[in-house]
Design an enzyme around this catalytic site. Structure first.
Site, short mmCIF file in Angstrom:
data_model
loop_
_atom_site.label_atom_id
_atom_site.label_comp_id
_atom_site.label_asym_id
_atom_site.label_seq_id
_atom_site.Cartn_x
_atom_site.Cartn_y
_atom_site.Cartn_z
CG ASP A 83 -2.03 0.99 1.26
OD1 ASP A 83 -2.39 1.64 0.30
OD2 ASP A 83 -2.38 1.62 2.41
CD GLU A 135 -3.61 8.03 -4.54
OE1 GLU A 135 -4.20 9.18 -3.87
OE2 GLU A 135 -3.15 7.35 -3.88
CG HIS A 214 -6.01 4.52 -1.49
ND1 HIS A 214 -4.90 3.98 -0.88
CD2 HIS A 214 -6.20 3.78 -2.58
CE1 HIS A 214 -4.40 3.37 -1.89
NE2 HIS A 214 -5.06 3.17 -2.87
N GLY A 215 -8.72 5.71 1.64
CA GLY A 215 -9.34 6.25 2.73
C GLY A 215 -10.67 6.30 3.01
CB ALA A 216 -12.96 3.75 1.79
CB SER A 217 -11.81 3.97 7.65
OG SER A 217 -10.79 3.01 7.82
#
Length: 312
Positions: A83, A135, A214-217
Site C-alpha cells: 500500500d 493513483e 483509499h481512505g474509505a474507513s
C-alpha cells in the site's frame, strides 16, 4: 490455494457489482481476525502492507504471517499487496520478497513523473505476474508517511485517466472522489459526500477497468465513543457513510481500503478490557479480544459495504 495477484478477483468484482476489501495488516492478530472473517463468509481478500507497517513488523515476518493465513484458509483467494509504495525501489523489494500486488503512489509528483515511474514499476512487476495499482489525484489526510493537507487535496481529473492507464499499463487505478485518509475526515456538521459523478465519468472513459478507493474507513461512532470512554481523547469525527461506499462498489469501484476502522476497533476494545480487568497482564487476553474485534469489523464491512460474501 497459493497467494494470488488481484487481476482475477478485481475482474470478478467489476462484473459482479461488488468490491474486495483491502485491509491493512501490522501484526498477527490483525491477519488472523481478517482472514477468519473472510473464511467464514467465503470472501476474497487483499491483505495490504504499508511502508510504515513493513518498517514496524519486518518484511519477512509479515510475509510469513500471510503465508500461514493462506495455509490455514485454503479456500480464500488472498493477495499480498504493498500500500502506497513511494518509489520503484520499494515496489521492487516487495515484488522480489513475495508480494503479489503493489501500489506505486506517485500522486505527489508532476503528472509526467508519475506516468514514467508507474510505467517502470509495471514493466518490472508484470515479469513476475504481479499486478500494479497507481493513483491519480490527492486524498487529504494522514496515513503513515502519506500526509496531504486539505488545501493540497485534489479530485482526480477524468480527462487524464485514459492517457495515464494507456501509457503506464497499470492494472487498477486509485482515484480521489472525496474520501480521506485517517480517522479525522470531516468535522461535525459537515456533510460527507462522494463525487460519484467523477466516478461515473472515470468509468465511462475506462470501461471494465477496476477502480480503487483509499481512505474509505467509516469511523464508526461506537468505537470513537469506546476509545473516549476508557481514557482516550479523540475529537468527534465523521467518516464516509457506508451506504455511499456500497453505491460506489456497485459501480466501477472494485477495491476498497480499510485501515482506520480496524485500528479504532482494536484500540477501543483493548482500552475497555484493560479498564475492566486492571489486574490482568497476559497479552493473550487483551490481544485475543482485539483479534475478535477485528474479525467482527471485517465481517461487518464484507456484509454492509463490500458485498463480497460468497464470492471466494
Amino acid at each position: 490455494m497459493p497467494l494470488v495477484n488481484t487481476k482475477e478477483m478485481l475482474q470478478k468484482a467489476y462484473e459482479g457489482g461488488y468490491a474486495v476489501g483491502a485491509f491493512n495488516v501490522n501484526d498477527m492478530e490483525i491477519v488472523q481476525g481478517i482472514t477468519e472473517a473472510c473464511s467464514e463468509l467465503k470472501a476474497p481478500v487483499i491483505l495490504q502492507v504499508s511502508a510504515g507497517a513493513r518498517k514496524y513488523a519486518n518484511h519477512t515476518y509479515l510475509v510469513k504471517l500471510v503465508e500461514a493465513a493462506v495455509k490455514e484458509n485454503p479456500d480464500v483467494p488472498m493477495a499480498l499487496h504493498l500500500d502506497h509504495g513511494p518509489s520503484f525501489e520499494l515496489c521492487k523489494a516487495c515484488i522480489d520478497g513475495g508480494f503479489t500486488s503493489v501500489m506505486f503512489d506517485g500522486s505527489s509528483k508532476p503528472y509526467g513523473e508519475n506516468v514514467e515511474e508507474a510505467r517502470r514499476v509495471v514493466e518490472y512487476a508484470h515479469k513476475y505476474n504481479v499486478t500494479v495499482e497507481a493513483e491519480l489525484g490527492k486524498l487529504a489526510g494522514i496515513e503513515d508517511d502519506v500526509q496531504v493537507g486539505d488545501d493540497d487535496a485534489q479530485f482526480t481529473d477524468p480527462g487524464e485517466v485514459q492517457d495515464f492507464v494507456t501509457r503506464t499499463g497499470v492494472d487498477s487505478l486509485a482515484i480521489a472522489i472525496g474520501t480521506s485518509h485517517g480517522a479525522y475526515k470531516f468535522k461535525p456538521g459537515q456533510q460527507p459526500k462522494l463525487r460519484l459523478d467523477i466516478l461515473q465519468e472515470v468509468a465511462s472513459r475506462l470501461p471494465g477497468f477496476p477502480i480503487v478507493l483509499h481512505g474509505a474507513s467509516s469511523v464508526l461512532p461506537e468505537f470513537v465513543e469506546m476509545v473516549n470512554q476508557y481514557g482516550g481523547k479523540m475529537p468527534d469525527a465523521i467518516g464516509i457513510p457506508e451506504e455511499m461506499l456500497r453505491e460506489a462498489a456497485k459501480m466501477a469501484v472494485c477495491k476498497i481500503n480499510v485501515d482506520s476502522d480496524i485500528r479504532l476497533a482494536m484500540t477501543g476494545v483493548i482500552r475497555k478490557y484493560m479498564f475492566e480487568h486492571p489486574d490482568h497482564f497476559d497479552p493473550r487476553q487483551y490481544l485475543g479480544a482485539a483479534r475478535t474485534a477485528v474479525k467482527d469489523m471485517v465481517a461487518h464491512k464484507i456484509n454492509v459495504v463490500l458485498g463480497c460474501a460468497g464470492k471466494a
